[in-house]
Design a protein around this motif. Structure first.
Motif, PDB file in Angstrom:
ATOM      1  N   HIS A  94      35.718  63.623  -2.626  1.00  0.00           N
ATOM      2  CA  HIS A  94      36.843  62.899  -2.702  1.00  0.00           C
ATOM      3  C   HIS A  94      37.390  62.012  -3.934  1.00  0.00           C
ATOM      4  O   HIS A  94      38.310  61.571  -3.890  1.00  0.00           O
ATOM      5  CB  HIS A  94      37.066  61.892  -1.461  1.00  0.00           C
ATOM      6  N   CYS A  95      36.574  62.391  -4.947  1.00  0.00           N
ATOM      7  CA  CYS A  95      36.947  61.707  -6.301  1.00  0.00           C
ATOM      8  C   CYS A  95      37.894  62.808  -7.097  1.00  0.00           C
ATOM      9  O   CYS A  95      37.962  63.890  -6.535  1.00  0.00           O
ATOM     10  CB  CYS A  95      35.773  61.517  -7.078  1.00  0.00           C
ATOM     11  N   SER A  96      38.114  62.431  -8.235  1.00  0.00           N
ATOM     12  CA  SER A  96      39.103  63.329  -8.998  1.00  0.00           C
ATOM     13  C   SER A  96      38.531  64.421  -9.524  1.00  0.00           C
ATOM     14  O   SER A  96      39.216  65.661  -9.596  1.00  0.00           O
ATOM     15  CB  SER A  96      39.632  62.392 -10.175  1.00  0.00           C
ATOM     16  N   GLN A  97      37.345  64.523  -9.773  1.00  0.00           N
ATOM     17  CA  GLN A  97      36.455  65.752 -10.147  1.00  0.00           C
ATOM     18  C   GLN A  97      36.369  66.529  -8.979  1.00  0.00           C
ATOM     19  O   GLN A  97      36.475  67.785  -9.164  1.00  0.00           O
ATOM     20  CB  GLN A  97      35.095  65.203 -10.614  1.00  0.00           C
ATOM     21  N   CYS A  98      35.955  66.224  -8.040  1.00  0.00           N
ATOM     22  CA  CYS A  98      36.083  67.002  -6.698  1.00  0.00           C
ATOM     23  C   CYS A  98      37.409  67.605  -6.443  1.00  0.00           C
ATOM     24  O   CYS A  98      37.378  68.858  -6.067  1.00  0.00           O
ATOM     25  CB  CYS A  98      35.381  66.351  -5.420  1.00  0.00           C
ATOM     26  N   ALA A  99      38.247  66.705  -6.541  1.00  0.00           N
ATOM     27  CA  ALA A  99      39.678  67.351  -6.250  1.00  0.00           C
ATOM     28  C   ALA A  99      40.139  68.427  -7.286  1.00  0.00           C
ATOM     29  O   ALA A  99      40.851  69.287  -6.936  1.00  0.00           O
ATOM     30  CB  ALA A  99      40.731  66.109  -6.253  1.00  0.00           C
TER      31      ALA A  99
ATOM     32  N   THR B  52      30.499  67.952 -11.441  1.00  0.00           N
ATOM     33  CA  THR B  52      30.372  66.669 -12.075  1.00  0.00           C
ATOM     34  C   THR B  52      31.234  65.688 -11.478  1.00  0.00           C
ATOM     35  O   THR B  52      31.641  64.978 -12.008  1.00  0.00           O
ATOM     36  CB  THR B  52      31.169  66.900 -13.524  1.00  0.00           C
ATOM     37  N   CYS B  53      30.967  65.928  -9.929  1.00  0.00           N
ATOM     38  CA  CYS B  53      31.526  64.709  -9.214  1.00  0.00           C
ATOM     39  C   CYS B  53      31.262  63.180  -9.833  1.00  0.00           C
ATOM     40  O   CYS B  53      30.108  63.084 -10.333  1.00  0.00           O
ATOM     41  CB  CYS B  53      30.836  64.820  -8.095  1.00  0.00           C
ATOM     42  N   LEU B  54      32.164  62.226  -9.799  1.00  0.00           N
ATOM     43  CA  LEU B  54      31.901  60.994 -10.074  1.00  0.00           C
ATOM     44  C   LEU B  54      30.840  60.339  -9.357  1.00  0.00           C
ATOM     45  O   LEU B  54      30.281  59.292 -10.168  1.00  0.00           O
ATOM     46  CB  LEU B  54      33.151  60.083 -10.262  1.00  0.00           C
TER      47      LEU B  54
HETATM   48 ZN   LIG Z   1      33.323  63.684  -6.176  1.00  0.00          ZN
END
Ligand SMILES: [Zn+2]
Ligand SMILES: [Zn+2]
Length: 354
Positions: free
Chosen positions: A103-108, A114-116
């Motif tokens: 659900h973070c900006s990297q995942c989006a 490189t998920c936050l």
């Molecule tokens: Zn993430």
């Protein structure tokens, strides 16, 4: 539920110092709703494991002993938590070792690797250098039942090689691979299987260079030889250098030579972790010759696993050569010694080869 009154053997990093590893026993516990119990068939030693065992500055910053070692494995599912439906007992599995939050900006942005809030297998204390591992189901990938564990347990590092080669975009050109350790060798195999026109490999070990040649490297360079830099510079003088380079050495001199060997506008991908800060001539190479320098950290979660599965049939002969040593788990000291020696390809533990 499986009952193991004596527990099962598991290799632990017990103390924050070089070495500090011991074979312990761990009791099975009941599974959380999203967890899967895997009987490990094979597990492979990764550069990350060697950094942790050698306890370099990066490892000391990133890990807190005691914790269980090993993350590259394949095995058979024995049991599952009550919310796991897509994986069932008897399935052959390996792990994608990066666990994104979703659900973070990297995942989006489709960059879950490189998920936050990224969690990685090797910090979850699951442990693959063991007879059993309890693994979050989101990390597991079901593999074809007829894929031998020897190859199945290479899926994770092989994915890095496959992705690095794809993103180098050197397919119809020339690719330099710096370092012929396991990731370098897997990248060379992937480059060969995807039709890269010419592959140049460098390593200090002549055994590894020979191995690189046997799986598809066309030109071999030992960087310790006096004319190594001239050899690199003489590659395609009219084009100004190779189209792309992949560094797997993490070594300052290796990265510097890769940078100077890439043609203007080419790409350098960094897949090997340096021990600490390093110096590079950014004006001369990155700015004035517009070389794109980028890290490669794990696999692209949506695409690389399937890309790797698709390439596997073409890669099997190379993978057979790349796995140079096999050990039972209790011979872990010999296994780590040979993996650290700089002479081996991939070193595997054969735990339950079924
Ligand atoms: Zn993430
Ligand atoms: Zn690994």
């Amino acid at each position: 539920m499986l009952s193991l009154p004596m527990g099962y053997p598991i290799l632990m990093k017990e103390r924050p110092m070089p070495g500090g590893v011991a074979l312990a026993r761990r009791q099975l516990r009941s599974l959380a709703a999203n967890e899967v119990l895997v009987r490990i068939s094979r597990a492979a030693i990764c550069g990350t494991d060697l950094h942790i065992i050698g306890w370099n500055a990066w490892a000391a910053k990133s890990y807190k002993p005691p914790f269980a070692l090993g993350h590259e494995f394949s095995g058979i599912v024995i049991d599952r938590g009550n919310e796991v439906h897509d994986i069932k007992p008897g399935d052959k599995v390996a792990a994608e070792t990066h666990l994104p939050c979703g659900h973070c900006s990297q995942c989006a942005a489709d960059r879950g690797h490189t998920c936050l809030n990224l969690r990685v297998f090797s910090r979850l204390d699951c442990g693959a250098f063991a007879e059993y591992a309890i693994v979050p189901s989101e990390l597991l990938r079901v593999l074809p039942a007829d894929l031998h564990h020897k190859y199945a347990c290479l899926m994770e590092p092989l994915g890095i090689g496959v992705r690095a080669v794809r993103e180098s975009q050197a397919r119809s050109g020339q690719l330099l691979v710096v370092g012929c350790g396991p990731i370098g060798l897997l990248a060379i195999a992937a480059a060969k299987a995807t039709g890269t026109t010419r592959i140049i490999a460098t390593d200090l070990s002549h055994d590894r260079l020979r191995l690189a040649q046997s799986i598809g490297a066309d030109t071999l360079i030992d960087p310790s030889e006096d004319d190594a830099n001239e050899q690199l510079m003489s590659l395609r003088p009219n084009a100004g250098g190779v189209d792309a380079a992949i560094d797997t050495s993490g070594n300052q001199a290796g990265i510097a030579s890769a940078l100077s060997a890439v043609r203007p506008g080419g790409t350098l991908l960094l897949a090997g972790l340096p021990n600490g800060d390093i110096g590079l001539d950014l004006s001369r190479h990155v700015i004035l010759r517009e070389i794109a320098v980028r890290g490669i950290y794990g696999r692209h979660l949506r695409t690389t696993w399937q890309d790797t599965i698709d390439l596997l049939p073409a890669l099997i002969p190379a993978l057979d050569r790349i796995v140079t040593h096999e050990f039972p788990l209790h011979e872990y000291e010999a296994a780590f010694d040979i993996a650290t020696s700089g002479q081996a390809g991939k070193v595997q533990f054969v735990i339950n080869d079924d």
